[in-house]
Design a protein around this motif. Structure first.
Motif, PDB file in Angstrom:
ATOM      1  N   SER A 185       0.837  -1.203   0.000  1.00  0.00           N
ATOM      2  CA  SER A 185       0.000   0.000   0.000  1.00  0.00           C
ATOM      3  C   SER A 185       0.871   1.252   0.000  1.00  0.00           C
ATOM      4  O   SER A 185       1.485   1.580   1.025  1.00  0.00           O
ATOM      5  CB  SER A 185      -0.918   0.021   1.232  1.00  0.00           C
ATOM      6  N   PRO A 186       0.960   1.980  -1.134  1.00  0.00           N
ATOM      7  CA  PRO A 186       1.785   3.194  -1.162  1.00  0.00           C
ATOM      8  C   PRO A 186       1.394   4.205  -0.083  1.00  0.00           C
ATOM      9  O   PRO A 186       2.263   4.830   0.533  1.00  0.00           O
ATOM     10  CB  PRO A 186       1.542   3.755  -2.573  1.00  0.00           C
ATOM     11  N   PHE A 187       0.086   4.347   0.170  1.00  0.00           N
ATOM     12  CA  PHE A 187      -0.371   5.310   1.171  1.00  0.00           C
ATOM     13  C   PHE A 187       0.132   4.924   2.562  1.00  0.00           C
ATOM     14  O   PHE A 187       0.666   5.761   3.296  1.00  0.00           O
ATOM     15  CB  PHE A 187      -1.895   5.397   1.163  1.00  0.00           C
ATOM     16  N   GLN A 188      -0.029   3.644   2.922  1.00  0.00           N
ATOM     17  CA  GLN A 188       0.389   3.206   4.249  1.00  0.00           C
ATOM     18  C   GLN A 188       1.905   3.286   4.425  1.00  0.00           C
ATOM     19  O   GLN A 188       2.403   3.688   5.487  1.00  0.00           O
ATOM     20  CB  GLN A 188      -0.099   1.782   4.518  1.00  0.00           C
ATOM     21  N   VAL A 189       2.639   2.906   3.376  1.00  0.00           N
ATOM     22  CA  VAL A 189       4.098   2.932   3.468  1.00  0.00           C
ATOM     23  C   VAL A 189       4.601   4.369   3.592  1.00  0.00           C
ATOM     24  O   VAL A 189       5.460   4.676   4.423  1.00  0.00           O
ATOM     25  CB  VAL A 189       4.724   2.230   2.250  1.00  0.00           C
ATOM     26  N   ARG A 226       6.824   8.860   6.916  1.00  0.00           N
ATOM     27  CA  ARG A 226       6.741  10.249   7.384  1.00  0.00           C
ATOM     28  C   ARG A 226       6.717  10.330   8.905  1.00  0.00           C
ATOM     29  O   ARG A 226       6.910  11.409   9.469  1.00  0.00           O
ATOM     30  CB  ARG A 226       5.497  10.930   6.794  1.00  0.00           C
ATOM     31  N   HIS A 227       6.441   9.228   9.555  1.00  0.00           N
ATOM     32  CA  HIS A 227       6.398   9.222  11.019  1.00  0.00           C
ATOM     33  C   HIS A 227       7.496   8.336  11.607  1.00  0.00           C
ATOM     34  O   HIS A 227       7.378   7.855  12.742  1.00  0.00           O
ATOM     35  CB  HIS A 227       5.023   8.751  11.496  1.00  0.00           C
ATOM     36  N   GLN A 273      15.216  10.186   0.736  1.00  0.00           N
ATOM     37  CA  GLN A 273      14.645  11.486   0.380  1.00  0.00           C
ATOM     38  C   GLN A 273      13.903  12.109   1.556  1.00  0.00           C
ATOM     39  O   GLN A 273      13.883  13.337   1.716  1.00  0.00           O
ATOM     40  CB  GLN A 273      13.700  11.342  -0.812  1.00  0.00           C
ATOM     41  N   LEU A 274      13.304  11.277   2.382  1.00  0.00           N
ATOM     42  CA  LEU A 274      12.546  11.769   3.529  1.00  0.00           C
ATOM     43  C   LEU A 274      13.424  11.993   4.759  1.00  0.00           C
ATOM     44  O   LEU A 274      12.923  12.343   5.827  1.00  0.00           O
ATOM     45  CB  LEU A 274      11.410  10.805   3.864  1.00  0.00           C
TER      46      LEU A 274
END
Length: 355
Positions: free
Chosen positions: A59-63, A68-69, A102-103
């Motif tokens: 899941s791109p959204f979940q990953v 980010r956290h 990158q993050l």
């Protein structure tokens, strides 16, 4: 300093006992200050088995939300960067590693077994990924040679599963002794003809030793049907173990006299529990392990055609072969803990704030 949040990325939650053993080893070695989140093919099962946070690796959204956290990103062991099983594998893991950098996350390539890499593109991707990591550890000489060629700093230590805690297996000691464990997996080199020869050899071996044969699939999708086909032809005592907990998989070999194995981690687990081992190699990593431990066996491409010769070779090793000594095992365990030391060193400081 608050809790450090780390994403653990590997072939987890996909029903492969070796990869689950790597995850269990990684969780065992993480500093107490780290809160892990595991990218998994089966997040619910991963949460239940290990008591950790988990999200869907597809899941791109979940990953992205997890990254980010988080503070750190750990490629958690095994043959993730190879293009034999799938050319997409290094691109998937390399893409996640690039995104993590990158993050602003610390990135650790941990206990890696690099290759085989047959394509120029995947070799370039692999080189870029490892070059950009905060720290790298590898588990074998072949991987170390590649990183040396690329001038990338690393540490080399035995596979972390050597140091994995084991657990007793319910019902094992109720089965008659002696016990011999067998692990085979589907692979192009294990042709129907070779499987038939191995099965007949095992039938003959059992008649000669009166051993109880334990069939131990590590991955249901690739191992179970083979185990069932062998079991149907055995004439003596036998049992098929489908164990989900990798610590039990390792603990199983504590009650076994000899193991005949294809899978890399079946041989490591067996050797770590003072079991005599005979390898059937389908992959360079198994051949390297055989050379490292002076472990007897055959490359499957060179398996004898005569089942009698196979069974006689097994009987000779069963009667006269040696397991690793306690000192040899302890040395491997102690050196495997270098992977733990790397985690402690790199994760001892946190980045200032999540993105």
């Amino acid at each position: 300093m608050g809790q450090i949040r780390a994403i653990l990325c590997g072939y987890y939650g996909k029903g492969n006992g070796g990869d689950e053993a790597l995850l269990a080893s990684l969780l065992q070695m993480l500093p107490e200050s780290v809160t892990p989140l595991v990218l998994s093919g089966n997040p619910a099962e991963t949460r239940k088995r290990y008591g950790v946070q988990s999200c869907d690796r597809t899941s791109p959204f979940q990953v992205l939300r997890a990254m980010r956290h988080s503070d750190s990103f750990i490629w958690g062991g095994g043959s993730l960067i190879q293009d034999v099983t799938s050319a997409a594998s290094p691109l998937y893991y390399g893409g996640l590693m690039g995104l993590a950098r990158q993050l602003g996350l610390k990135t650790i390539a941990w206990a890696q077994g690099i290759g085989p890499l047959k394509r120029d593109l995947t070799r370039r991707v692999a080189q870029q990924c490892f070059a950009g990591c905060t720290a790298v550890s590898v588990r074998d000489r072949g991987s170390a040679a590649l990183l040396n060629e690329w001038n990338i700093p690393f540490i080399e230590a035995p596979d972390p599963v050597w140091a994995l805690d084991s657990k007793p297996v319910k019902g094992l000691w109720d089965l008659p002794a002696p016990r011999v464990a067998v692990n085979l997996r589907s692979h192009p080199t294990l042709t129907p003809e070779r499987l038939a020869s191995l099965t007949q050899a095992l039938v003959d071996f059992q008649k000669a030793t009166q051993a109880c044969i334990l069939l131990v699939p590590f991955q249901t999708s690739q191992d179970l049907s083979i185990a069932e086909s062998i079991q149907a032809q055995l004439t003596g005592p036998n049992h098929l173990f489908q164990l989900k907990d990798p610590r039990e998989l390792k603990g199983l070999f504590r009650g076994v006299e000899m193991a005949i194995g294809m899978r890399y981690h079946s041989l490591i687990m067996a050797a770590a529990e003072e079991c005599r081992c005979f390898a059937l190699s389908y992959d360079p990593k198994v051949s390297q392990l055989m050379a490292q431990l002076d472990m007897p066996g055959w490359d499957l491409n060179q398996l004898p055609n005569d089942p009698n010769l196979i069974s006689q070779t097994w009987l000779e090793h069963y009667a006269n072969g040696d397991s690793l000594t306690g000192d040899q095992i302890q040395s491997l365990v102690d050196r495997a803990l270098m992977h733990r030391d790397l985690l402690t060193q790199v994760l001892s400081t946190n980045r200032s704030a999540p993105i």
